[in-house]
Design a protein around this motif. Structure first.
Motif, PDB file in Angstrom:
ATOM      1  N   SER A  21       1.063  -0.784  -0.394  1.00  0.00           N
ATOM      2  CA  SER A  21       0.011  -0.196  -0.073  1.00  0.00           C
ATOM      3  C   SER A  21       0.872   1.228  -0.207  1.00  0.00           C
ATOM      4  O   SER A  21       1.850   1.182   1.204  1.00  0.00           O
ATOM      5  CB  SER A  21      -1.020  -0.411   1.244  1.00  0.00           C
ATOM      6  N   SER A  22      -0.122   2.771  -0.782  1.00  0.00           N
ATOM      7  CA  SER A  22       1.333   3.409  -1.276  1.00  0.00           C
ATOM      8  C   SER A  22       0.916   4.712  -0.389  1.00  0.00           C
ATOM      9  O   SER A  22       1.393   5.426   0.657  1.00  0.00           O
ATOM     10  CB  SER A  22       1.195   3.994  -2.557  1.00  0.00           C
ATOM     11  N   LEU A  34     -11.719   3.283   6.569  1.00  0.00           N
ATOM     12  CA  LEU A  34     -10.637   2.429   6.894  1.00  0.00           C
ATOM     13  C   LEU A  34     -10.295   1.718   5.516  1.00  0.00           C
ATOM     14  O   LEU A  34     -10.986   1.173   5.663  1.00  0.00           O
ATOM     15  CB  LEU A  34     -11.586   1.199   7.977  1.00  0.00           C
ATOM     16  N   ALA A  73      -6.405   2.005   5.097  1.00  0.00           N
ATOM     17  CA  ALA A  73      -5.405   1.036   5.502  1.00  0.00           C
ATOM     18  C   ALA A  73      -5.756  -0.235   4.796  1.00  0.00           C
ATOM     19  O   ALA A  73      -6.155  -1.156   4.949  1.00  0.00           O
ATOM     20  CB  ALA A  73      -4.616   1.771   6.787  1.00  0.00           C
ATOM     21  N   LYS A  96     -17.701  -9.324   5.180  1.00  0.00           N
ATOM     22  CA  LYS A  96     -16.908  -8.258   6.169  1.00  0.00           C
ATOM     23  C   LYS A  96     -17.594  -7.069   6.281  1.00  0.00           C
ATOM     24  O   LYS A  96     -17.928  -6.706   7.686  1.00  0.00           O
ATOM     25  CB  LYS A  96     -15.250  -7.401   5.420  1.00  0.00           C
ATOM     26  N   ASN A 100     -12.237  -3.586  -3.943  1.00  0.00           N
ATOM     27  CA  ASN A 100     -11.564  -3.161  -4.965  1.00  0.00           C
ATOM     28  C   ASN A 100     -10.611  -4.885  -5.535  1.00  0.00           C
ATOM     29  O   ASN A 100     -10.258  -4.712  -4.385  1.00  0.00           O
ATOM     30  CB  ASN A 100     -10.149  -2.407  -5.018  1.00  0.00           C
ATOM     31  N   LYS A 139      -0.807   0.802  -5.285  1.00  0.00           N
ATOM     32  CA  LYS A 139       0.559   1.788  -5.786  1.00  0.00           C
ATOM     33  C   LYS A 139      -0.270   2.998  -7.143  1.00  0.00           C
ATOM     34  O   LYS A 139       0.264   4.192  -7.333  1.00  0.00           O
ATOM     35  CB  LYS A 139       1.342   1.014  -6.161  1.00  0.00           C
ATOM     36  N   LYS A 151      -7.416   8.202  -8.370  1.00  0.00           N
ATOM     37  CA  LYS A 151      -7.659   7.615  -6.881  1.00  0.00           C
ATOM     38  C   LYS A 151      -8.266   9.118  -6.762  1.00  0.00           C
ATOM     39  O   LYS A 151      -9.644   8.832  -5.552  1.00  0.00           O
ATOM     40  CB  LYS A 151      -6.501   7.586  -6.535  1.00  0.00           C
TER      41      LYS A 151
HETATM   42  O1  PMT Z   1      -2.901   2.874  -0.673  1.00  0.00           O
HETATM   43  P1  PMT Z   1      -2.617   2.872  -2.470  1.00  0.00           P
HETATM   44  O2  PMT Z   1      -1.399   1.400  -2.474  1.00  0.00           O
HETATM   45  O3  PMT Z   1      -3.864   3.413  -2.492  1.00  0.00           O
HETATM   46  O4  PMT Z   1      -4.277   1.145  -2.284  1.00  0.00           O
HETATM   47  C1  PMT Z   1      -5.335   1.178  -1.766  1.00  0.00           C
HETATM   48  C2  PMT Z   1      -5.668   0.198  -1.059  1.00  0.00           C
HETATM   49  C3  PMT Z   1      -6.125  -0.652  -2.198  1.00  0.00           C
HETATM   50  C4  PMT Z   1      -4.612  -0.658  -0.042  1.00  0.00           C
HETATM   51  C5  PMT Z   1      -7.054  -0.188  -0.584  1.00  0.00           C
HETATM   52  O5  PMT Z   1      -8.184   0.694  -1.679  1.00  0.00           O
HETATM   53  C6  PMT Z   1      -7.549  -1.023   0.096  1.00  0.00           C
HETATM   54  O6  PMT Z   1      -7.941  -1.544  -0.332  1.00  0.00           O
HETATM   55  N1  PMT Z   1      -7.501  -0.643   1.359  1.00  0.00           N
HETATM   56  C7  PMT Z   1      -7.703  -1.970   1.866  1.00  0.00           C
HETATM   57  C8  PMT Z   1      -7.058  -3.627   2.010  1.00  0.00           C
HETATM   58  C9  PMT Z   1      -7.399  -4.040   2.758  1.00  0.00           C
HETATM   59  O7  PMT Z   1      -6.430  -4.549   4.020  1.00  0.00           O
HETATM   60  O8  PMT Z   1      -8.470  -4.692   3.609  1.00  0.00           O
HETATM   61  P2  PMT Z   1      -9.145  -6.392   3.351  1.00  0.00           P
HETATM   62  O9  PMT Z   1     -10.220  -6.990   2.746  1.00  0.00           O
HETATM   63  O10 PMT Z   1      -7.862  -6.997   4.381  1.00  0.00           O
HETATM   64  O11 PMT Z   1      -9.683  -5.165   5.581  1.00  0.00           O
HETATM   65  C10 PMT Z   1     -11.401  -5.423   5.360  1.00  0.00           C
HETATM   66  C11 PMT Z   1     -10.907  -4.097   6.527  1.00  0.00           C
HETATM   67  O12 PMT Z   1     -10.568  -4.534   8.084  1.00  0.00           O
HETATM   68  C12 PMT Z   1     -10.180  -2.671   5.364  1.00  0.00           C
HETATM   69  O13 PMT Z   1     -11.001  -1.323   5.510  1.00  0.00           O
HETATM   70  C13 PMT Z   1      -9.162  -2.306   5.957  1.00  0.00           C
HETATM   71  O14 PMT Z   1      -8.604  -1.429   6.717  1.00  0.00           O
HETATM   72  C14 PMT Z   1      -9.864  -3.364   7.953  1.00  0.00           C
HETATM   73  N2  PMT Z   1      -9.121  -4.296   8.549  1.00  0.00           N
HETATM   74  C15 PMT Z   1      -8.290  -4.583   8.148  1.00  0.00           C
HETATM   75  C16 PMT Z   1      -7.707  -5.921   9.309  1.00  0.00           C
HETATM   76  C17 PMT Z   1      -7.018  -4.757  10.712  1.00  0.00           C
HETATM   77  N3  PMT Z   1      -6.492  -5.807  11.081  1.00  0.00           N
HETATM   78  N4  PMT Z   1      -7.873  -4.441  11.134  1.00  0.00           N
HETATM   79  C18 PMT Z   1      -9.262  -3.283  10.042  1.00  0.00           C
HETATM   80  O15 PMT Z   1      -9.130  -2.285   9.955  1.00  0.00           O
END
Ligand code: PMT
Length: 397
Positions: free
Chosen positions: A212-213, A274, A276, A339, A351, A361, A384
């Motif tokens: 992640s950027s 969220l 990240a 989720k 996404n 990125k 974005k």
């Molecule tokens: O930063 P970029 O390079 O622009 O890329 C953007 C991105 C791809 C990172 C962004 O668009 C994205 O998809 N972010 C979520 C990535 C992720 O970790 O997805 P997940 O499916 O694993 O998590 C689901 C949700 O739970 C997310 O909202 C995540 O922030 C949250 N989470 C996950 C794990 C954790 N321990 N705590 C959380 O809050």
């Protein structure tokens, strides 16, 4: 009267497009705005202050002092009076001065004293617009939170054909109206945004991380801030910068630090988004010293991190909105739906790494927004910044 009671400082610099500023001033006033014109010395070569002050009903401000009586024109007062500063046309020179703080005329000092958002409509010849200096200056202005109205393509004053024409006054008015209507929805709303990766330390020199950027999360933070929200941006380790005064940035490194920062601020927030990419696991043990080579295999045991989204989902009050992201590689929709339920989200932004140009990125992303009822809206591949705007539009619809 969409702009009723709005105070707009209209900055005009020295371009042939300055003639369009007269129509723009008229349109803004017809829409209900009070307009104060600030013009550069070279702007006055293209359009007379008499024309402009007749349209606005206010003397045009151009010099620091009135020559005959020495009255001082306060750029500071203008900065506090305005709800918006619109600089149209903005020449290459004006953009350069704005980007670099060269406050040698009334327009730039007013810009630098401005408390209100700033919208800029550049106008110049195509080669000047394409020059790397202009591109760099526009990027700097965007990083200050200024909104840039891309010039249109067409025949230019030089008779060359290309990009550089100031956008038409009717279109600028529509953008200003849209800006104020979006601002009224988000104004003073408190929004938490998480962005970027987390690093989970193995030893003093190594970590487990991800790609992640921070671009998606930072675009969201900027979009919310420009629309008037008070943003708390909890950012993992990224090289991005933010300058918008409405953004308070908290830098963290690990998932645990991101968890602690988010939990602390969430009770005072209206919304959390969220974005990240939080590490789900961390090394069970962190080595105090750099791990040396030796043996064939190094086993690292991982233990689960706390789920920030799920924890905020448990804390969430009826008046708070929680928006999560799902980054998937397979069974995208069903995983996203799980989720939403597991983390008690109001929406999820899906996404997929299977879509070209989407995810980590890139400057672009391709998303679908899914709500708790499983209703899904798909969006095309966009920058974005545009994706952030779509997400905010849907969240606060
Ligand atoms: O930063 P970029 O390079 O622009 O890329 C953007 C991105 C791809 C990172 C962004 O668009 C994205 O998809 N972010 C979520 C990535 C992720 O970790 O997805 P997940 O499916 O694993 O998590 C689901 C949700 O739970 C997310 O909202 C995540 O922030 C949250 N989470 C996950 C794990 C954790 N321990 N705590 C959380 O809050």
């Amino acid at each position: 009267m969409t702009l009723k009671n709005k105070h707009i400082v209209l900055g005009i610099s020295g371009s042939i497009a300055a003639y369009k500023a007269a129509s723009l001033a008229r349109l803004l006033i017809k829409a209900g705005a009070e307009v104060q014109i600030v013009i550069t010395p070279s702007g006055k070569e293209f359009i007379t202050p008499v024309t402009l002050s007749t349209l606005t009903g206010k003397p045009v401000v151009s010099e620091f002092f009135t020559a005959n009586d020495g009255t001082w024109h306060s750029h500071v007062d203008l900065g506090q009076w305005a709800d918006l500063m619109l600089i149209a046309p903005a020449t290459a020179s004006t953009l350069g001065k704005m980007a670099n703080g060269i406050a040698d005329n009334m327009l730039i000092t007013t810009y630098m004293s401005m408390k209100a958002p700033v919208i800029v409509a550049p106008a110049m010849d195509l080669d000047m617009f394409a020059h790397p200096a202009t591109t760099k200056n526009l990027d700097i202005l965007r990083s200050y939170g200024n909104i840039i109205i891309e010039p249109a393509s067409g025949e230019l004053a030089s008779h060359l054909i290309g990009k550089g024409r100031m956008e038409e006054p009717e279109n600028i008015l529509a953008l200003v109206e849209d800006f104020f209507s979006k601002q009224s929805i988000l104004s003073k709303k408190k929004i938490l945004i998480t962005a970027g990766p987390t690093y989970e330390k193995i030893d003093p020199v190594r970590f487990i991380g991800n790609y992640s950027s921070g671009k998606m999360g930072f675009s969201l933070a900027e979009e919310c801030a420009v629309r008037g929200a008070e943003v708390t941006l909890v950012a993992g380790p990224v090289s991005l910068k933010v300058n918008h005064p409405n953004i308070t940035r908290i830098d963290v490194e690990s998932a645990e630090e991101m968890y602690n920062a988010s939990i602390k601020v969430f009770p005072s927030m209206d919304t959390a988004i969220l974005c990240a990419a939080v590490a789900d696991f961390r090394p069970a043990e962190q080595y105090e010293e750099k791990v040396k080579r030796g043996g064939d295999i190094l086993n690292i045991s991982l233990v689960p991190n706390k789920d920030i989204a799920a924890s905020l989902g448990k804390m969430k009050k009826a008046n708070q909105l929680l928006v999560g992201f799902a980054l998937e590689t397979n069974d995208e929709e069903s995983n996203a739906l799980k989720k939403i339920v597991k983390k008690n989200l109001d929406f999820i932004v899906l996404n997929s790494l299977n879509d070209a140009g989407a995810g980590f990125k890139y400057d672009t992303n391709k998303i679908a927004i899914i709500n708790r009822n499983g209703e899904r809206i798909d969006f095309a591949l966009k920058s974005k910044k545009e994706v952030a705007s779509d997400i905010i539009d849907e969240t606060f619809r």
